[in-house]
Design an enzyme around this catalytic site. Structure first.
Site, PDB file in Angstrom:
ATOM      1  N   TYR A   1      22.459  13.802  31.966  1.00  0.00           N
ATOM      2  CA  TYR A   1      23.097  15.074  31.575  1.00  0.00           C
ATOM      3  C   TYR A   1      22.459  16.235  32.338  1.00  0.00           C
ATOM      4  CZ  TYR A   1      24.668  18.932  28.565  1.00  0.00           C
ATOM      5  OH  TYR A   1      25.226  20.102  28.094  1.00  0.00           O
TER       6      TYR A   1
ATOM      7  N   SER B   1      24.632  24.975  31.342  1.00  0.00           N
ATOM      8  CA  SER B   1      23.679  24.733  30.244  1.00  0.00           C
ATOM      9  C   SER B   1      22.309  25.247  30.679  1.00  0.00           C
ATOM     10  CB  SER B   1      23.595  23.226  29.981  1.00  0.00           C
ATOM     11  OG  SER B   1      22.539  22.914  29.102  1.00  0.00           O
TER      12      SER B   1
HETATM   13  P1  NDP Z   1      32.184  19.509  22.187  1.00  0.00           P
HETATM   14  O1  NDP Z   1      31.888  18.064  22.181  1.00  0.00           O
HETATM   15  O2  NDP Z   1      32.731  20.146  20.967  1.00  0.00           O
HETATM   16  O3  NDP Z   1      33.164  19.870  23.396  1.00  0.00           O
HETATM   17  C1  NDP Z   1      33.293  19.122  24.545  1.00  0.00           C
HETATM   18  C2  NDP Z   1      34.774  19.115  24.893  1.00  0.00           C
HETATM   19  O4  NDP Z   1      34.974  18.485  26.156  1.00  0.00           O
HETATM   20  C3  NDP Z   1      35.612  18.364  23.883  1.00  0.00           C
HETATM   21  O5  NDP Z   1      36.628  19.230  23.408  1.00  0.00           O
HETATM   22  C4  NDP Z   1      36.201  17.197  24.652  1.00  0.00           C
HETATM   23  O6  NDP Z   1      37.527  16.973  24.245  1.00  0.00           O
HETATM   24  C5  NDP Z   1      36.145  17.714  26.076  1.00  0.00           C
HETATM   25  N1  NDP Z   1      36.064  16.637  27.039  1.00  0.00           N
HETATM   26  C6  NDP Z   1      35.087  15.701  27.159  1.00  0.00           C
HETATM   27  N2  NDP Z   1      35.369  14.847  28.151  1.00  0.00           N
HETATM   28  C7  NDP Z   1      36.568  15.238  28.678  1.00  0.00           C
HETATM   29  C8  NDP Z   1      37.403  14.755  29.717  1.00  0.00           C
HETATM   30  N3  NDP Z   1      37.064  13.680  30.449  1.00  0.00           N
HETATM   31  N4  NDP Z   1      38.546  15.425  29.986  1.00  0.00           N
HETATM   32  C9  NDP Z   1      38.901  16.504  29.257  1.00  0.00           C
HETATM   33  N5  NDP Z   1      38.146  17.016  28.266  1.00  0.00           N
HETATM   34  C10 NDP Z   1      37.004  16.376  27.977  1.00  0.00           C
HETATM   35  O7  NDP Z   1      30.839  20.219  22.601  1.00  0.00           O
HETATM   36  P2  NDP Z   1      30.489  21.692  23.075  1.00  0.00           P
HETATM   37  O8  NDP Z   1      31.538  22.649  22.696  1.00  0.00           O
HETATM   38  O9  NDP Z   1      29.116  21.914  22.639  1.00  0.00           O
HETATM   39  O10 NDP Z   1      30.469  21.517  24.660  1.00  0.00           O
HETATM   40  C11 NDP Z   1      31.237  22.319  25.542  1.00  0.00           C
HETATM   41  C12 NDP Z   1      30.467  22.459  26.857  1.00  0.00           C
HETATM   42  O11 NDP Z   1      29.283  23.211  26.609  1.00  0.00           O
HETATM   43  C13 NDP Z   1      30.013  21.125  27.467  1.00  0.00           C
HETATM   44  O12 NDP Z   1      30.168  21.181  28.871  1.00  0.00           O
HETATM   45  C14 NDP Z   1      28.539  21.077  27.104  1.00  0.00           C
HETATM   46  O13 NDP Z   1      27.816  20.320  28.029  1.00  0.00           O
HETATM   47  C15 NDP Z   1      28.181  22.543  27.172  1.00  0.00           C
HETATM   48  N6  NDP Z   1      26.974  22.910  26.463  1.00  0.00           N
HETATM   49  C16 NDP Z   1      26.837  22.639  25.126  1.00  0.00           C
HETATM   50  C17 NDP Z   1      25.662  22.981  24.469  1.00  0.00           C
HETATM   51  C18 NDP Z   1      25.434  22.669  23.026  1.00  0.00           C
HETATM   52  O14 NDP Z   1      24.278  22.716  22.598  1.00  0.00           O
HETATM   53  N7  NDP Z   1      26.438  22.388  22.225  1.00  0.00           N
HETATM   54  C19 NDP Z   1      24.585  23.679  25.173  1.00  0.00           C
HETATM   55  C20 NDP Z   1      24.859  23.943  26.564  1.00  0.00           C
HETATM   56  C21 NDP Z   1      26.005  23.564  27.163  1.00  0.00           C
HETATM   57  P3  NDP Z   1      38.200  15.515  24.224  1.00  0.00           P
HETATM   58  O15 NDP Z   1      37.229  14.588  23.587  1.00  0.00           O
HETATM   59  O16 NDP Z   1      39.450  15.757  23.473  1.00  0.00           O
HETATM   60  O17 NDP Z   1      38.495  15.173  25.656  1.00  0.00           O
END
Ligand code: NDP
Length: 253
Positions: free
Chosen positions: A150, A137
């Protein structure tokens, strides 16, 4: 030498950035295994492309990671690409962020990538080329108010990326971080809804809190993160390792 298209693992592949990456890799010919906790959502992504298979797995649980990896490798062979996309955000003032909140974020955002990377490395070492790509990020490189845990986990993920890249520099495995700015996914949509609920501001005003940090004045499209992943997975990026590739419209330079 390129690792693909072969077998790719994408954690967090059921939504947002991970879903876009999984679909894009599958379209590019990769056999993709998507991992996450919500199997219904993962299965929906798998239905979108024949080259995607869903496996339920909490990346914070190392035993679950090991058995899921065994199953995925048994089906499609050693993964040449691991995209650590799983991540969670919790917003709170520092003084109201108890240890349990820090523990939750650390377990998923840092240990999730640690568990996955540790599990795939023995198999990756046997391949002619392989890639680990951590979805970090802009919060890996700067601070943001009210997300201290975070921000700390994302800084840690980048630190792990850099150290592991050096440790593996004598192998054909590269390790990099992609650092998106605010991206158009549920994380930002939920944050906008929260701001509207808490402050009574309009949705447009709440959204401006996020688009305003980007000099291009918009959210990043998950497809833009996919583009960077595809490049890092390619042979053209074989000398790129230990890097933080910022995809944020100039927010950081
Ligand atoms: P989402 O919430 O759509 O995606 C996060 C995903 O992580 C979900 O599909 C969730 O699936 C999965 N997840 C969370 N915890 C677990 C776990 N313990 N085990 C397995 N899977 C897990 O958000 P984003 O697509 O935005 O986020 C994706 C990545 O990008 C993250 O790391 C986020 O920090 C990063 N990011 C996002 C930004 C934004 O502005 N959106 C900016 C910069 C970075 P499930 O709940 O099914 O487990």
């Amino acid at each position: 030498m390129t690792p693909g298209p072969g077998h790719a693992l994408v954690t967090g592949g059921g939504s947002g950035i991970g879903r876009a990456v999984a679909l894009g890799l599958a379209a590019a010919g990769w056999q993709v295994t998507v991992l996450g906790r919500n199997v219904t959502r993962l299965a929906a992504v798998a239905r979108e492309h024949a080259g995607i298979v869903a496996l339920g797995c909490d990346v914070g649980d190392e035993a679950a990671v090991m058995s899921t990896l065994e199953e995925a490798t048994g089906r499609y062979g050693p993964p040449g690409l691991l995209v650590n996309g799983a991540g969670i955000v919790e917003t709170a003032p520092f003084a109201k962020s108890p240890d349990v909140l820090w523990d939750r974020l650390w377990r998923t955002n840092v240990m999730g990538a640690v568990h996955m990377s540790r599990a795939v490395l023995p198999a990756m070492r046997q391949l002619p080329a392989a890639r680990i790509i951590n979805i970090a990020s802009t919060a890996s490189l700067k601070g943001y108010a009210y997300v201290s845990a975070y921000t700390a986990t994302k800084h840690a993920l980048l630190g792990m990326t850099r150290a592991l890249a050096l440790e593996l520099a004598g192998t054909a495995i590269t390790v990099n971080a992609v650092c998106p700015g605010y991206t158009d996914t549920d994380i930002v949509r939920d944050a906008v809804a929260n701001i509207v609920a808490r402050t009574g501001r309009s949705e447009a005003e709440a959204l401006a809190t996020f688009t305003g940090t980007n000099p291009q004045g918009r959210l990043i499209d998950p497809a833009e993160v996919l583009g960077t992943v595809l490049w890092l997975a390619s042979d053209a990026a074989r000398s790129v390792t230990g890097q933080a590739i910022v995809v944020a419209g100039g927010e950081i330079m």
